[in-house]
Scaffold this motif. Structure first.
Motif, PDB file in Angstrom:
ATOM      1  N   GLN A   1      -4.269   5.628   6.113  1.00  0.00           N
ATOM      2  CA  GLN A   1      -5.587   4.916   6.440  1.00  0.00           C
ATOM      3  C   GLN A   1      -5.776   3.381   6.282  1.00  0.00           C
ATOM      4  N   VAL A   2      -5.387   3.067   4.925  1.00  0.00           N
ATOM      5  CA  VAL A   2      -5.704   1.633   4.794  1.00  0.00           C
ATOM      6  C   VAL A   2      -4.316   0.748   4.949  1.00  0.00           C
ATOM      7  N   HIS A   3      -3.202   1.319   5.135  1.00  0.00           N
ATOM      8  CA  HIS A   3      -2.088   0.431   5.484  1.00  0.00           C
ATOM      9  C   HIS A   3      -1.356   0.742   6.845  1.00  0.00           C
ATOM     10  N   ILE A   4      -1.871   1.352   7.641  1.00  0.00           N
ATOM     11  CA  ILE A   4      -1.375   1.587   9.070  1.00  0.00           C
ATOM     12  C   ILE A   4      -1.377   0.163   9.856  1.00  0.00           C
ATOM     13  N   VAL A   5      -2.338  -0.390   9.612  1.00  0.00           N
ATOM     14  CA  VAL A   5      -2.564  -1.475  10.549  1.00  0.00           C
ATOM     15  C   VAL A   5      -1.378  -2.546   9.934  1.00  0.00           C
ATOM     16  N   ALA A   6      -1.134  -2.862   8.802  1.00  0.00           N
ATOM     17  CA  ALA A   6      -0.322  -3.583   8.128  1.00  0.00           C
ATOM     18  C   ALA A   6       1.178  -3.281   8.488  1.00  0.00           C
ATOM     19  N   LEU A   7       1.281  -1.797   8.331  1.00  0.00           N
ATOM     20  CA  LEU A   7       2.613  -1.241   8.575  1.00  0.00           C
ATOM     21  C   LEU A   7       2.889  -1.581  10.021  1.00  0.00           C
ATOM     22  N   CYS A   8       2.065  -1.609  11.203  1.00  0.00           N
ATOM     23  CA  CYS A   8       2.438  -2.139  12.330  1.00  0.00           C
ATOM     24  C   CYS A   8       2.805  -3.447  12.573  1.00  0.00           C
ATOM     25  N   VAL A   9       1.766  -4.159  11.704  1.00  0.00           N
ATOM     26  CA  VAL A   9       2.255  -5.679  11.911  1.00  0.00           C
ATOM     27  C   VAL A   9       3.795  -5.747  11.429  1.00  0.00           C
ATOM     28  N   ASP A  10       4.233  -5.417  10.154  1.00  0.00           N
ATOM     29  CA  ASP A  10       5.369  -5.340   9.421  1.00  0.00           C
ATOM     30  C   ASP A  10       6.522  -5.144  10.598  1.00  0.00           C
ATOM     31  N   LEU A  11       6.065  -3.980  11.278  1.00  0.00           N
ATOM     32  CA  LEU A  11       7.288  -3.398  12.380  1.00  0.00           C
ATOM     33  C   LEU A  11       7.290  -4.239  13.787  1.00  0.00           C
ATOM     34  N   GLY A  12       6.395  -5.219  13.610  1.00  0.00           N
ATOM     35  CA  GLY A  12       6.208  -5.975  14.851  1.00  0.00           C
ATOM     36  C   GLY A  12       5.468  -5.647  15.849  1.00  0.00           C
TER      37      GLY A  12
ATOM     38  N   TYR B   1       7.011   1.000   2.761  1.00  0.00           N
ATOM     39  CA  TYR B   1       6.159   1.920   2.620  1.00  0.00           C
ATOM     40  C   TYR B   1       6.692   3.300   2.231  1.00  0.00           C
ATOM     41  N   ALA B   2       7.882   3.530   2.244  1.00  0.00           N
ATOM     42  CA  ALA B   2       8.428   4.807   2.232  1.00  0.00           C
ATOM     43  C   ALA B   2       7.946   5.643   0.801  1.00  0.00           C
ATOM     44  N   LEU B   3       8.275   4.981  -0.326  1.00  0.00           N
ATOM     45  CA  LEU B   3       7.944   5.351  -1.657  1.00  0.00           C
ATOM     46  C   LEU B   3       6.557   5.702  -1.702  1.00  0.00           C
ATOM     47  N   ALA B   4       5.709   4.668  -0.994  1.00  0.00           N
ATOM     48  CA  ALA B   4       4.207   4.819  -1.124  1.00  0.00           C
ATOM     49  C   ALA B   4       3.837   6.412  -0.437  1.00  0.00           C
ATOM     50  N   PHE B   5       4.392   6.556   0.700  1.00  0.00           N
ATOM     51  CA  PHE B   5       4.222   8.064   1.341  1.00  0.00           C
ATOM     52  C   PHE B   5       4.799   9.402   0.393  1.00  0.00           C
TER      53      PHE B   5
END
Length: 406
Positions: free
Chosen positions: A237-248, A371-375
């Motif tokens: 919920q918190v990091h999905i936007v940042a994850l998508c930015v990281d993945l381009g 973010y793998a270890l965060a999951f």
């Protein structure tokens, strides 16, 4: 015409509809900072962990606000509580729009989170007062306002802020809060009749005796379980936007993904409400927590748009009913006159879990580079939640027999 003020009445359902509108408008304070997180990181030159601090501050304020405004609602009623909160939140938005540093923004997000809480736990507790047979569904609908807010506002705010910037968004939210929340709060002035309150307390006392746990002990166990499930819940919920930015894929795609996740959460909350009325709060919570643990693991192999959209929907469908189930459990086993305080405490603990998880996931990202270890960390905390709730379920095997005698 004077409404028929009885439990599960037409008027009770009218209040649910009004509460839902308030929740959708009022809970935007919980989600706005997740949308502007990449902008904050760029403007203030922050690491991912530091840029997550405003969200953590928001959730700490949201947590303590659930307890503080919960207690206040037991004394003053929900209308005065919501009105005071709306003024506080609007002032917080207006000042945040001109915040000169991340430290000042964090302090203001603390105040925004505190005021936003009135549209969550206290509002849920007030709704629960008006129901006995269909309490689970009524609570779920009211709690869905939080997710509907998260589904509606992130893409809308991302669109509004595109070019205008995050500061303009905050100024607009200050105006919206006053214009929408203050008038709607006035519609909830009637209070539940004392006879109806006593009927609900009689049912709660019978259930509590069947479990062998005191209300205080159960409250603390629920609080600890809430921390576990919400540390896990916060990662996507918190990091999905940042994850998508990281993945381009960009922030707008991330906002859409968060919206999809939360729309799935709305559906999950409604189904869980029906289940809670049939099975009880504890079994319903366990079902949701178990499914959430599975969904977290599904994020690990996901990396393209199709898989991320799919897993985000699965995650939303899995975890949406967890937090409302805590409120149902509190109302099943604890005195109605303490609903605001008790529900507020448990909601506070779940949100502290969200705050901890939001920061912890960012810190793990900074340390590991992904973010793998965060999951994986989220899955471990979820296991703690499942263990506690299983313990409560095993101790409360006699509770369902008590319910049947009521």
């Amino acid at each position: 015409m004077t409404p028929d003020l009885v439990l599960d009445s037409r008027y009770s359902w009218l209040r649910v509809g009004l509460a839902l509108l308030i929740a959708v408008a009022g809970n935007v304070g919980m989600w706005v900072v997740t949308v502007v997180l990449p902008e904050l990181q760029a403007e203030f030159g922050l690491s991912r962990g530091l840029s997550s601090l405003p969200y953590a501050a928001t959730m700490i304020g949201f947590a303590t606000g659930n307890l503080g405004f919960g207690r206040l609602s037991d004394r003053l009623g929900i209308t005065k509580t919501l009105s005071l909160a709306a003024i506080l939140v609007a002032a917080g938005y207006a000042l945040a729009a001109v915040a000169p540093s991340i430290a000042v923004l964090c302090a203001l997000q603390l105040a925004i989170g505190f005021g936003t809480a009135a549209s969550f736990g206290p509002l849920i507790a007030d709704t629960s007062q008006w129901f006995l047979r269909r309490r689970g569904l009524a609570v779920a609908i009211t709690a869905s306002g939080n997710y509907l807010s998260g589904a509606v506002w992130p893409p809308l705010l991302a669109w509004l802020g595109d070019g205008a910037g995050w500061r303009w968004v905050y100024g607009a939210l200050a105006v919206m809060t006053l214009v929408v929340i203050l008038p709607l709060a006035q519609t909830l002035r009637p209070k539940v009749p004392e006879s109806a309150r006593l009927a609900a307390e009689t049912a709660a006392t019978s259930r509590t005796r069947a479990t062998g746990l005191s209300p205080q002990a159960l409250q603390w166990l629920l609080g600890l379980a809430g921390i576990g499930c919400c540390v896990a819940m916060s990662m996507p919920q918190v990091h999905i936007v940042a994850l998508c930015v990281d993945l381009g894929f960009g922030a707008i795609v991330g906002g859409q993904m968060l919206s999809l996740m939360l729309m799935g959460g709305v559906a999950s909350r409604l189904v869980s409400g029906v289940l809670a009325d049939r099975l009880g709060g504890v079994p319903t919570l366990l079902i949701g927590s178990g499914l959430q643990a599975i969904a977290l693991l599904l994020y690990l192999p996901a990396g393209d748009l199709v898989s991320l959209y799919t897993v985000s929907l699965v995650f939303g469908l899995s975890q949406g009913g967890i937090v409302p189930s805590y409120a149902v459990i509190v109302r099943e086993y604890m005195p109605a006159r303490e609903a605001g305080n008790r529900v507020g405490f448990v909601m506070m603990m779940t949100i502290l879990g969200m705050a901890l998880g939001g920061w912890l996931s960012g810190a793990i990202y900074d340390w590991s580079g992904s973010y793998a270890l965060a999951f994986v960390n989220g899955f471990a905390w979820n296991a703690v939640n499942i263990a506690i709730m299983l313990g409560i379920l095993l101790r409360g095997r006699g509770a369902r027999r008590a319910i049947q005698t009521i």
